[in-house]
Scaffold this motif. Structure first.
Motif, mmCIF file in Angstrom:
data_model
loop_
_atom_site.group_PDB
_atom_site.id
_atom_site.type_symbol
_atom_site.label_atom_id
_atom_site.label_comp_id
_atom_site.label_asym_id
_atom_site.label_seq_id
_atom_site.Cartn_x
_atom_site.Cartn_y
_atom_site.Cartn_z
ATOM 1 N N ARG A 37 0.826 -1.191 0.000
ATOM 2 C CA ARG A 37 0.000 0.000 0.000
ATOM 3 C C ARG A 37 0.871 1.256 0.000
ATOM 4 N NH1 ARG A 37 -5.099 0.574 4.037
ATOM 5 N NH2 ARG A 37 -5.880 2.504 3.207
ATOM 6 N N ALA A 38 0.583 2.153 -0.864
ATOM 7 C CA ALA A 38 1.295 3.429 -0.931
ATOM 8 C C ALA A 38 0.259 4.529 -1.106
ATOM 9 C CB ALA A 38 2.288 3.431 -2.078
ATOM 10 N N PHE A 39 0.714 5.743 -1.092
ATOM 11 C CA PHE A 39 -0.197 6.869 -1.262
ATOM 12 C C PHE A 39 0.329 7.750 -2.388
ATOM 13 C CE2 PHE A 39 2.727 7.459 2.263
ATOM 14 C CZ PHE A 39 3.393 8.626 1.920
ATOM 15 N N PRO A 40 -0.569 8.386 -3.122
ATOM 16 C CA PRO A 40 -0.134 9.251 -4.229
ATOM 17 C C PRO A 40 0.441 10.567 -3.717
ATOM 18 C CG PRO A 40 -2.523 9.192 -4.103
ATOM 19 C CD PRO A 40 -2.021 8.234 -3.074
ATOM 20 N N MET A 41 1.394 11.094 -4.485
ATOM 21 C CA MET A 41 2.034 12.358 -4.151
ATOM 22 C C MET A 41 2.154 13.222 -5.397
ATOM 23 S SD MET A 41 5.269 11.714 -1.533
ATOM 24 C CE MET A 41 6.392 12.138 -2.796
ATOM 25 N N ASP A 42 2.005 14.516 -5.223
ATOM 26 C CA ASP A 42 2.264 15.504 -6.275
ATOM 27 C C ASP A 42 3.390 16.399 -5.787
ATOM 28 O OD1 ASP A 42 0.121 14.554 -7.749
ATOM 29 O OD2 ASP A 42 -1.272 16.079 -7.029
ATOM 30 N N ALA A 54 0.611 15.069 -0.405
ATOM 31 C CA ALA A 54 0.425 13.629 -0.226
ATOM 32 C C ALA A 54 -1.042 13.405 0.126
ATOM 33 C CB ALA A 54 1.330 13.103 0.876
ATOM 34 N N TYR A 55 -1.678 12.501 -0.588
ATOM 35 C CA TYR A 55 -3.098 12.233 -0.392
ATOM 36 C C TYR A 55 -3.243 11.069 0.570
ATOM 37 C CZ TYR A 55 -3.329 15.465 -4.203
ATOM 38 O OH TYR A 55 -3.183 16.593 -4.965
ATOM 39 N N LEU A 73 13.249 14.384 0.994
ATOM 40 C CA LEU A 73 12.015 14.558 1.756
ATOM 41 C C LEU A 73 11.331 13.203 1.874
ATOM 42 C CD1 LEU A 73 9.974 16.589 3.060
ATOM 43 C CD2 LEU A 73 8.793 16.529 0.868
ATOM 44 N N SER A 74 11.082 12.767 3.110
ATOM 45 C CA SER A 74 10.405 11.494 3.363
ATOM 46 C C SER A 74 9.100 11.749 4.096
ATOM 47 C CB SER A 74 11.272 10.570 4.219
ATOM 48 O OG SER A 74 12.436 10.226 3.537
ATOM 49 N N ILE A 75 8.053 11.119 3.620
ATOM 50 C CA ILE A 75 6.757 11.162 4.289
ATOM 51 C C ILE A 75 6.412 9.732 4.655
ATOM 52 C CG2 ILE A 75 4.318 11.740 4.090
ATOM 53 C CD1 ILE A 75 5.152 13.824 1.962
ATOM 54 N N ALA A 119 -5.009 18.856 6.100
ATOM 55 C CA ALA A 119 -6.435 19.183 6.126
ATOM 56 C C ALA A 119 -7.160 18.354 5.079
ATOM 57 C CB ALA A 119 -6.651 20.669 5.856
ATOM 58 N N ASP A 120 -8.314 17.836 5.451
ATOM 59 C CA ASP A 120 -9.182 17.082 4.541
ATOM 60 C C ASP A 120 -8.463 15.924 3.854
ATOM 61 O OD1 ASP A 120 -11.302 18.822 5.140
ATOM 62 O OD2 ASP A 120 -10.684 20.217 3.575
ATOM 63 N N GLY A 121 -7.570 15.243 4.574
ATOM 64 C CA GLY A 121 -6.888 14.080 4.031
ATOM 65 C C GLY A 121 -5.725 14.391 3.113
ATOM 66 N N VAL A 122 -5.340 15.668 3.017
ATOM 67 C CA VAL A 122 -4.223 16.058 2.155
ATOM 68 C C VAL A 122 -3.137 16.718 3.010
ATOM 69 C CG1 VAL A 122 -3.496 17.451 0.181
ATOM 70 C CG2 VAL A 122 -5.765 16.396 0.195
ATOM 71 N N LEU A 123 -1.948 16.139 2.959
ATOM 72 C CA LEU A 123 -0.785 16.724 3.617
ATOM 73 C C LEU A 123 -0.071 17.592 2.599
ATOM 74 C CD1 LEU A 123 1.304 16.821 5.993
ATOM 75 C CD2 LEU A 123 2.465 14.947 4.818
ATOM 76 N N THR A 124 0.145 18.865 2.935
ATOM 77 C CA THR A 124 0.852 19.793 2.050
ATOM 78 C C THR A 124 2.122 20.233 2.758
ATOM 79 O OG1 THR A 124 -1.254 20.564 1.136
ATOM 80 C CG2 THR A 124 0.684 21.926 0.724
ATOM 81 N N VAL A 125 3.267 19.941 2.131
ATOM 82 C CA VAL A 125 4.566 20.314 2.687
ATOM 83 C C VAL A 125 5.164 21.381 1.789
ATOM 84 C CG1 VAL A 125 6.840 19.499 3.407
ATOM 85 C CG2 VAL A 125 4.870 17.954 3.550
ATOM 86 N N SER A 126 5.524 22.521 2.368
ATOM 87 C CA SER A 126 6.187 23.596 1.634
ATOM 88 C C SER A 126 7.671 23.546 1.963
ATOM 89 C CB SER A 126 5.611 24.954 2.028
ATOM 90 O OG SER A 126 4.236 25.006 1.683
#
Length: 142
Positions: A37-42, A54-55, A73-75, A119-126
């Motif tokens: 199992r993995a998660f999509p990333m943009d 990361a979704y 960068l590791s999530i 927020a809302d299941g989306v992790l946003t890293v700047s």
């Protein structure tokens, strides 16, 4: 068509006396098993930095770890199954505990000013970029 009869075996496959379509369904289930199992990333280059999304639907904030180490960068996500399963008779159960890690190398990433929001299941890293240094020094000749 796959049946909804519960089954158990060592590898999660049905006994060999089932139809070819059931066997195909089992192979597809193995391809998306929780272990893989993995998660999509943009990842977007914003000019002065990067924005990584990361979704992570169904994941809590305290189950996420973000780390920047020498440009990588590791999530990481570690979800534990806290639900009590005693006495329940599942016909199919797809949610289970899992862990997954995704990473990306950002060669000019800076550790200063790094921020993340969830927020809302989306992790946003700047991730800001390292300010370009001019290593040119004019040397006077005597």
């Amino acid at each position: 068509m796959a049946s909804m009869v519960p089954y158990r075996s060592v590898f999660g496959l049905r006994p060999f006396n089932t139809s070819l379509l059931d066997a195909f369904d089992d192979m597809m289930d193995l391809a998306s098993a929780p272990a893989s199992r993995a998660f999509p990333m943009d990842v977007e280059d914003k000019g002065d930095g990067y924005e990584v999304k990361a979704y992570l639907a169904g994941v809590n904030k305290d189950e996420i770890d973000v780390e920047l180490n020498e440009g990588r960068l590791s999530i990481s996500v570690n979800v534990e199954d806290k639900e009590e399963n005693e006495g329940k008779n599942y016909l199919q159960r797809e949610f289970s505990a899992f862990s997954a890690t995704r990473g990306i190398y950002l060669k000019d990433a800076s550790n200063e000013g790094l921020s993340a929001r969830f927020a809302d299941g989306v992790l946003t890293v700047s991730v800001p970029k390292i300010a370009e240094k001019k290593n040119v020094t004019k040397v006077s000749i005597d």
